[in-house]
Design an enzyme around this catalytic site. Structure first.
Site, PDB file in Angstrom:
ATOM      1  N   SER A 198     -41.003  52.058 119.484  1.00  0.00           N
ATOM      2  CA  SER A 198     -40.014  52.616 118.557  1.00  0.00           C
ATOM      3  C   SER A 198     -40.667  53.660 117.673  1.00  0.00           C
ATOM      4  O   SER A 198     -41.871  53.580 117.375  1.00  0.00           O
ATOM      5  CB  SER A 198     -39.423  51.517 117.679  1.00  0.00           C
ATOM      6  OG  SER A 198     -38.635  52.057 116.628  1.00  0.00           O
ATOM      7  N   TYR A 258     -39.824  44.418 111.994  1.00  0.00           N
ATOM      8  CA  TYR A 258     -39.535  45.167 113.227  1.00  0.00           C
ATOM      9  C   TYR A 258     -40.586  46.248 113.467  1.00  0.00           C
ATOM     10  O   TYR A 258     -41.126  46.365 114.568  1.00  0.00           O
ATOM     11  CB  TYR A 258     -38.149  45.797 113.125  1.00  0.00           C
ATOM     12  CG  TYR A 258     -37.810  46.709 114.291  1.00  0.00           C
ATOM     13  CD1 TYR A 258     -37.416  46.181 115.512  1.00  0.00           C
ATOM     14  CD2 TYR A 258     -37.892  48.092 114.164  1.00  0.00           C
ATOM     15  CE1 TYR A 258     -37.114  47.010 116.591  1.00  0.00           C
ATOM     16  CE2 TYR A 258     -37.597  48.928 115.235  1.00  0.00           C
ATOM     17  CZ  TYR A 258     -37.208  48.383 116.434  1.00  0.00           C
ATOM     18  OH  TYR A 258     -36.919  49.218 117.488  1.00  0.00           O
TER      19      TYR A 258
END
Length: 249
Positions: free
Chosen positions: A140, A154
């Site tokens: 990501s 995350y």
């Protein structure tokens, strides 16, 4: 050409989108996810549209690490070889650290990092035996920095996934095994829960998936997707002071 492709977390979102694009290119697919009804519907759709390909499916929770190894071996047994494995399964939920949501944060870290390790181990074991293969780790853009607010767990989990892929890449340098880290920006999906046009910089699902598949096919070491604006933004984000990063998160 990478003919036989494994995609984890393939029942919806970016995983299902990549499966559709690879199927249109004539690739055989081995798809796994927890939601078997969606997975089977996708397999039926793909074989109906592209009758020349094979699509096989397995139920898989990537946090069941032993089962990850079993499923990957089952895929290889059915297809003969595995040419590419896309480690795509992941979670995006989380909360500020210290606000009473440890279980949610732990689940995100375990799924995005520890389960990614299990998938990489299983894939690389097969690739080393074959002396060929392409490992793709979907990380990501958030992995570039420690992120505040609900993004902290995350971002750290995806930073771990990126470091994992980089280490494997260095280990198999100058061999027939390739390793790619894909760093998506903000793309419309079930995980983001946002719609194109309603959020700044959000890429539509079709554009985002197209960019991911194109980047994967090039087999570069690292790819920001879509390249615009996320590649130039990656330079900026690395330099932002923490105060500005907090405001943007």
């Amino acid at each position: 050409m990478r003919t036989n492709i494994v995609i984890t977390g393939a029942s919806s979102g970016l995983g299902a989108g990549m499966a559709r694009r690879f199927a249109a290119q004539g690739r055989n697919l081995a798809l796994c996810a927890r939601r078997t009804e969606r997975l089977d519907e996708l397999a039926e759709e793909l074989t109906a549209r592209h009758p020349g390909i094979r699509v096989i499916t397995r139920e898989l929770d990537v946090n069941d690490h032993e089962r990850v190894f079993e499923v990957f071996e089952e895929f290889r047994a059915e297809l003969g070889t595995l040419d590419r494995v896309i480690v795509n399964a992941g979670l995006g939920k989380g909360a500020r650290i210290g606000t009473g949501h440890f279980e949610a944060n732990k689940q995100t870290v375990e799924t995005n990092h520890v389960a990614a390790l299990a998938q990489c181990e299983a894939a690389m074991g097969i690739f080393r035996q074959q002396n060929a293969g392409h490992l793709v780790v979907v990380s990501s853009f958030a992995s570039l920095r420690g992120m505040p607010k609900q993004m902290t767990a995350y971002a750290s989990s995806k930073a771990g996934a990126s470091a994992l892929a980089e280490g494997i890449r260095a280990d198999v340098l100058r061999t027939p095994i390739q390793v790619t880290t894909v760093l998506p920006g903000y793309i419309e999906s079930e995980m983001t829960g946002a719609k194109e046009g309603g959020t700044p910089l959000l890429a539509g699902a079709e554009r985002g998936v197209r960019a991911m598949v194109e980047a994967i096919e090039k087999e570069r070491a690292k790819a920001f997707v879509p390249a615009w604006p996320w590649r130039p933004l990656s330079l900026l984000v690395r330099l932002l002071p923490a105060k500005m990063l907090r405001e943007l998160a």
